[in-house]
Design an enzyme around this catalytic site. Structure first.
Site, PDB file in Angstrom:
ATOM      1  N   LEU A 179      38.693  55.217 -67.920  1.00 47.69           N
ATOM      2  CA  LEU A 179      39.499  54.091 -67.771  1.00 47.69           C
ATOM      3  C   LEU A 179      40.368  55.036 -69.483  1.00 47.69           C
ATOM      4  O   LEU A 179      41.948  54.359 -69.046  1.00 47.69           O
ATOM      5  CB  LEU A 179      39.371  52.468 -68.598  1.00 47.69           C
ATOM      6  N   GLY A 180      40.100  54.841 -70.188  1.00 46.08           N
ATOM      7  CA  GLY A 180      40.999  56.082 -71.489  1.00 46.08           C
ATOM      8  C   GLY A 180      39.806  56.017 -72.661  1.00 46.08           C
ATOM      9  O   GLY A 180      38.467  55.386 -72.078  1.00 46.08           O
ATOM     10  N   GLY A 201      39.635  56.612 -77.270  1.00 49.57           N
ATOM     11  CA  GLY A 201      40.838  57.173 -78.802  1.00 49.57           C
ATOM     12  C   GLY A 201      40.054  56.737 -79.690  1.00 49.57           C
ATOM     13  O   GLY A 201      38.741  57.064 -78.995  1.00 49.57           O
ATOM     14  N   ALA A 202      40.148  56.415 -80.761  1.00 48.34           N
ATOM     15  CA  ALA A 202      39.355  56.502 -82.188  1.00 48.34           C
ATOM     16  C   ALA A 202      38.226  56.164 -82.027  1.00 48.34           C
ATOM     17  O   ALA A 202      36.668  56.554 -82.220  1.00 48.34           O
ATOM     18  CB  ALA A 202      40.310  56.359 -83.583  1.00 48.34           C
ATOM     19  N   GLY A 237      36.241  55.536 -79.203  1.00 52.50           N
ATOM     20  CA  GLY A 237      35.046  55.293 -78.139  1.00 52.50           C
ATOM     21  C   GLY A 237      35.841  56.083 -76.625  1.00 52.50           C
ATOM     22  O   GLY A 237      37.128  56.189 -76.683  1.00 52.50           O
ATOM     23  N   ALA A 238      35.474  55.763 -75.755  1.00 51.84           N
ATOM     24  CA  ALA A 238      36.069  56.048 -74.397  1.00 51.84           C
ATOM     25  C   ALA A 238      35.699  54.807 -73.726  1.00 51.84           C
ATOM     26  O   ALA A 238      34.257  54.042 -73.593  1.00 51.84           O
ATOM     27  CB  ALA A 238      35.430  57.542 -73.596  1.00 51.84           C
ATOM     28  N   VAL A 239      36.163  54.133 -73.247  1.00 50.24           N
ATOM     29  CA  VAL A 239      36.495  53.045 -72.386  1.00 50.24           C
ATOM     30  C   VAL A 239      36.384  53.590 -70.698  1.00 50.24           C
ATOM     31  O   VAL A 239      36.832  54.519 -70.319  1.00 50.24           O
ATOM     32  CB  VAL A 239      37.223  52.016 -72.728  1.00 50.24           C
ATOM     33  N   LYS A 285      32.327  49.831 -73.503  1.00 49.12           N
ATOM     34  CA  LYS A 285      32.497  51.530 -74.549  1.00 49.12           C
ATOM     35  C   LYS A 285      31.931  52.189 -74.593  1.00 49.12           C
ATOM     36  O   LYS A 285      30.419  51.169 -75.211  1.00 49.12           O
ATOM     37  CB  LYS A 285      33.324  50.439 -75.944  1.00 49.12           C
ATOM     38  N   ASP A 309      41.644  45.144 -85.184  1.00 52.94           N
ATOM     39  CA  ASP A 309      42.589  45.894 -84.750  1.00 52.94           C
ATOM     40  C   ASP A 309      43.863  45.465 -83.991  1.00 52.94           C
ATOM     41  O   ASP A 309      44.538  44.998 -82.660  1.00 52.94           O
ATOM     42  CB  ASP A 309      42.433  46.186 -83.493  1.00 52.94           C
TER      43      ASP A 309
END
Length: 162
Positions: free
Chosen positions: A50-51, A53-54, A56-58, A71, A157
């Site tokens: 899916l995407g 970022g800092a 981890g990957a999802v 995640k 967050d």
């Protein structure tokens, strides 16, 4: 990119989905406690990216017949969030378990919310959202945050991307 960083999911009757993954303080847990929430990585099928970022990957995948958010984190210590299992609130995404037995693949498994981040939904503007509904969503977000704070959980967050 802050995929899955919405504080709480919106009420399913209002708009299903809207994910949140909680980046929380690390808590220690006993191994027998942790094992009860261990999900064998091999039991998750149909993984699709899916995407990332800092944090981890999802991915989205299937586990026990349901869609789940997976995640992938950098180390086992980041899966040490088993205290999430006691949470149950309509505006907080459900924790399903962790994968720690198949190094180097460490994952947190959560309820999947198919509509993506609220920020993206609002930014894309595909649908005109009436002000009354925006107020309802805001109340739901606040309700989810209050629930987390009442349970001494800090969501680190709570913001929209720049």
């Amino acid at each position: 990119m802050t995929l899955f960083n919405i504080t709480s999911k919106l009420n399913k009757s209002t708009l299903p989905g809207y994910p949140a993954i909680f980046f929380l303080k690390k808590y220690q847990c006993f191994s027998s406690y942790a094992e009860s929430w261990e999900i064998p990585f091999e039991s998750i099928s149909d993984l699709a990216w899916l995407g990332s970022g800092a944090q981890g990957a999802v991915f989205v995948g299937r586990w026990r017949g349901e869609a789940v958010a997976v995640k992938k984190v950098k180390d086992a210590q980041e899966t040490n969030i088993h205290h999430l299992r006691r949470l149950s609130h309509p505006n907080v995404v459900r924790f399903r378990g962790v994968c720690t037995q198949s190094p180097p693949c460490y994952c947190v498994v959560m309820e999947f919310c198919p509509h993506g981040p609220l920020f993206n939904f609002l930014r894309e503007g595909r649908d005109q959202v009436p002000p009354k509904r925006l107020v309802e969503w805001t109340k739901q977000l606040a309700s989810g945050m209050k629930y987390l704070h009442d349970h001494k959980i800090i969501h680190r967050d709570l913001k929209s991307p720049k």
